[in-house]
Motif scaffolding. Sequence first.
Motif, PDB file in Angstrom:
ATOM      1  N   PRO A 120       0.819  -1.220   0.000  1.00  0.00           N
ATOM      2  CA  PRO A 120       0.000   0.000   0.000  1.00  0.00           C
ATOM      3  C   PRO A 120       0.852   1.270   0.000  1.00  0.00           C
ATOM      4  N   GLY A 121       0.491   2.197  -0.884  1.00  0.00           N
ATOM      5  CA  GLY A 121       1.185   3.468  -0.974  1.00  0.00           C
ATOM      6  C   GLY A 121       2.497   3.432  -1.735  1.00  0.00           C
ATOM      7  N   GLU A 122       2.900   2.267  -2.229  1.00  0.00           N
ATOM      8  CA  GLU A 122       4.195   2.133  -2.904  1.00  0.00           C
ATOM      9  C   GLU A 122       4.066   1.873  -4.403  1.00  0.00           C
ATOM     10  N   PHE A 123       2.868   2.053  -4.958  1.00  0.00           N
ATOM     11  CA  PHE A 123       2.706   1.809  -6.388  1.00  0.00           C
ATOM     12  C   PHE A 123       1.545   2.621  -6.944  1.00  0.00           C
ATOM     13  N   ILE A 124       1.580   2.816  -8.269  1.00  0.00           N
ATOM     14  CA  ILE A 124       0.444   3.372  -8.988  1.00  0.00           C
ATOM     15  C   ILE A 124       0.198   2.504 -10.212  1.00  0.00           C
ATOM     16  N   THR A 125      -1.025   2.515 -10.665  1.00  0.00           N
ATOM     17  CA  THR A 125      -1.373   1.805 -11.884  1.00  0.00           C
ATOM     18  C   THR A 125      -1.368   2.820 -13.020  1.00  0.00           C
ATOM     19  N   ALA A 126      -0.779   2.453 -14.132  1.00  0.00           N
ATOM     20  CA  ALA A 126      -0.649   3.363 -15.268  1.00  0.00           C
ATOM     21  C   ALA A 126      -1.140   2.680 -16.535  1.00  0.00           C
ATOM     22  N   ASP A 131      -7.203   8.593 -12.663  1.00  0.00           N
ATOM     23  CA  ASP A 131      -7.290  10.045 -12.823  1.00  0.00           C
ATOM     24  C   ASP A 131      -6.667  10.597 -14.098  1.00  0.00           C
ATOM     25  N   CYS A 132      -5.948   9.797 -14.866  1.00  0.00           N
ATOM     26  CA  CYS A 132      -5.423  10.182 -16.178  1.00  0.00           C
ATOM     27  C   CYS A 132      -4.389  11.302 -16.099  1.00  0.00           C
ATOM     28  N   VAL A 133      -3.583  11.316 -15.041  1.00  0.00           N
ATOM     29  CA  VAL A 133      -2.535  12.323 -14.882  1.00  0.00           C
ATOM     30  C   VAL A 133      -1.311  11.879 -15.684  1.00  0.00           C
ATOM     31  N   PRO A 134      -0.782  12.739 -16.561  1.00  0.00           N
ATOM     32  CA  PRO A 134       0.361  12.321 -17.380  1.00  0.00           C
ATOM     33  C   PRO A 134       1.612  12.058 -16.547  1.00  0.00           C
ATOM     34  N   ILE A 135       2.317  10.994 -16.899  1.00  0.00           N
ATOM     35  CA  ILE A 135       3.583  10.626 -16.256  1.00  0.00           C
ATOM     36  C   ILE A 135       4.728  10.761 -17.257  1.00  0.00           C
ATOM     37  N   ILE A 136       4.535  10.196 -18.449  1.00  0.00           N
ATOM     38  CA  ILE A 136       5.553  10.215 -19.502  1.00  0.00           C
ATOM     39  C   ILE A 136       4.885  10.564 -20.825  1.00  0.00           C
ATOM     40  N   PHE A 137       5.541  11.432 -21.602  1.00  0.00           N
ATOM     41  CA  PHE A 137       5.046  11.807 -22.923  1.00  0.00           C
ATOM     42  C   PHE A 137       6.214  11.764 -23.897  1.00  0.00           C
ATOM     43  N   ASN A 138       6.120  10.910 -24.910  1.00  0.00           N
ATOM     44  CA  ASN A 138       7.150  10.776 -25.948  1.00  0.00           C
ATOM     45  C   ASN A 138       6.590  11.253 -27.275  1.00  0.00           C
ATOM     46  N   ILE A 139       7.419  11.943 -28.056  1.00  0.00           N
ATOM     47  CA  ILE A 139       6.983  12.369 -29.387  1.00  0.00           C
ATOM     48  C   ILE A 139       8.142  12.205 -30.370  1.00  0.00           C
ATOM     49  N   GLU A 140       7.786  11.845 -31.598  1.00  0.00           N
ATOM     50  CA  GLU A 140       8.749  11.702 -32.691  1.00  0.00           C
ATOM     51  C   GLU A 140       8.147  12.355 -33.924  1.00  0.00           C
ATOM     52  N   SER A 141       8.822  13.385 -34.444  1.00  0.00           N
ATOM     53  CA  SER A 141       8.357  14.035 -35.666  1.00  0.00           C
ATOM     54  C   SER A 141       9.553  14.572 -36.434  1.00  0.00           C
ATOM     55  N   ASN A 142       9.776  14.038 -37.612  1.00  0.00           N
ATOM     56  CA  ASN A 142      10.840  14.566 -38.464  1.00  0.00           C
ATOM     57  C   ASN A 142      10.414  15.884 -39.102  1.00  0.00           C
ATOM     58  N   LYS A 143       9.113  16.074 -39.274  1.00  0.00           N
ATOM     59  CA  LYS A 143       8.599  17.287 -39.909  1.00  0.00           C
ATOM     60  C   LYS A 143       8.878  18.523 -39.049  1.00  0.00           C
ATOM     61  N   GLU A 179      10.886  17.287 -33.703  1.00  0.00           N
ATOM     62  CA  GLU A 179      10.601  16.990 -32.299  1.00  0.00           C
ATOM     63  C   GLU A 179      10.917  15.517 -32.053  1.00  0.00           C
ATOM     64  N   HIS A 180      11.852  15.267 -31.145  1.00  0.00           N
ATOM     65  CA  HIS A 180      12.245  13.908 -30.777  1.00  0.00           C
ATOM     66  C   HIS A 180      12.580  13.937 -29.294  1.00  0.00           C
ATOM     67  N   TYR A 181      11.582  13.951 -28.445  1.00  0.00           N
ATOM     68  CA  TYR A 181      11.881  14.097 -27.028  1.00  0.00           C
ATOM     69  C   TYR A 181      10.964  13.248 -26.157  1.00  0.00           C
ATOM     70  N   GLU A 182      11.385  13.146 -24.895  1.00  0.00           N
ATOM     71  CA  GLU A 182      10.604  12.449 -23.882  1.00  0.00           C
ATOM     72  C   GLU A 182      10.474  13.373 -22.678  1.00  0.00           C
ATOM     73  N   ASP A 183       9.245  13.576 -22.233  1.00  0.00           N
ATOM     74  CA  ASP A 183       8.956  14.338 -21.019  1.00  0.00           C
ATOM     75  C   ASP A 183       8.603  13.366 -19.912  1.00  0.00           C
ATOM     76  N   ARG A 184       9.142  13.610 -18.719  1.00  0.00           N
ATOM     77  CA  ARG A 184       8.743  12.872 -17.513  1.00  0.00           C
ATOM     78  C   ARG A 184       8.239  13.908 -16.515  1.00  0.00           C
ATOM     79  N   PHE A 185       7.000  13.730 -16.052  1.00  0.00           N
ATOM     80  CA  PHE A 185       6.366  14.681 -15.146  1.00  0.00           C
ATOM     81  C   PHE A 185       6.374  14.144 -13.725  1.00  0.00           C
ATOM     82  N   PHE A 186       6.671  15.025 -12.751  1.00  0.00           N
ATOM     83  CA  PHE A 186       6.618  14.624 -11.344  1.00  0.00           C
ATOM     84  C   PHE A 186       6.255  15.831 -10.496  1.00  0.00           C
ATOM     85  N   ASP A 187       5.897  15.603  -9.236  1.00  0.00           N
ATOM     86  CA  ASP A 187       5.451  16.657  -8.313  1.00  0.00           C
ATOM     87  C   ASP A 187       4.319  17.488  -8.926  1.00  0.00           C
TER      88      ASP A 187
END
Length: 196
Positions: A124-130, A151-163, A166-174
């Motif tokens: 308990p309190g040591e995990f989240i479901t994603a 609750d659909c809160v973003p944790i990780i967002f990856n995008i790839e676009s040659n146009k 954009e080739h990055y990964e965002d990690r959200f916290f706090d």
Amino acid sequence: MFFALLVFTLAAVSWAQVPTPCQSPKQFECRRFKTDRYKEFAEYEGYAYDETNKRTRSIEEIEAGREREIYDILRLYNSNQEYRVNLRTKQCNMTTIDHPFRMKGVPPGSKFLFESVLGAAGIPGEFITAQTFSGAFEDGAQYVVTVTTPDCVPIIFNIESNKTDEHYEDRFFDLKLGIADPDAFLPPSECSKEDI
């Protein structure tokens, strides 16, 4: 006949359980860690996100090789303006944004990929479901997004676009819902018209 009905019922129950795209928070503040493997840099930043008005504000600590700079960056997508202030030199650069606004939640029409447990399952309190979804934006940019459930809160967002390069990964916290500072999306004082 009974076996066929049983198989059909189980298939219908399984199909009904496939998660569908959820609604992520439209406004939040958080810390963000962003990496770009092509440009070989990492950013640690405070981040304010407003999907409703298509604007973001960040205080970015950019490390590229041995260099480290801190920028205050305001992006107002509705007016296609970016204000970038080097906090060390106080110099402001105002430019046109070179990429479209990207929602950081789960866009409509996303495809469900998988569900996972982050942390120590069963403690308990040591995990989240994603849940992880993928898809493409209208301009063809491919994305993969992982959000908490339910609750659909973003944790990780990856995008790839040659146009749009954009080739990055965002990690959200706090992450905190809403925008605490009502002036968060006002242009920086260093960017007065006389200075630009």
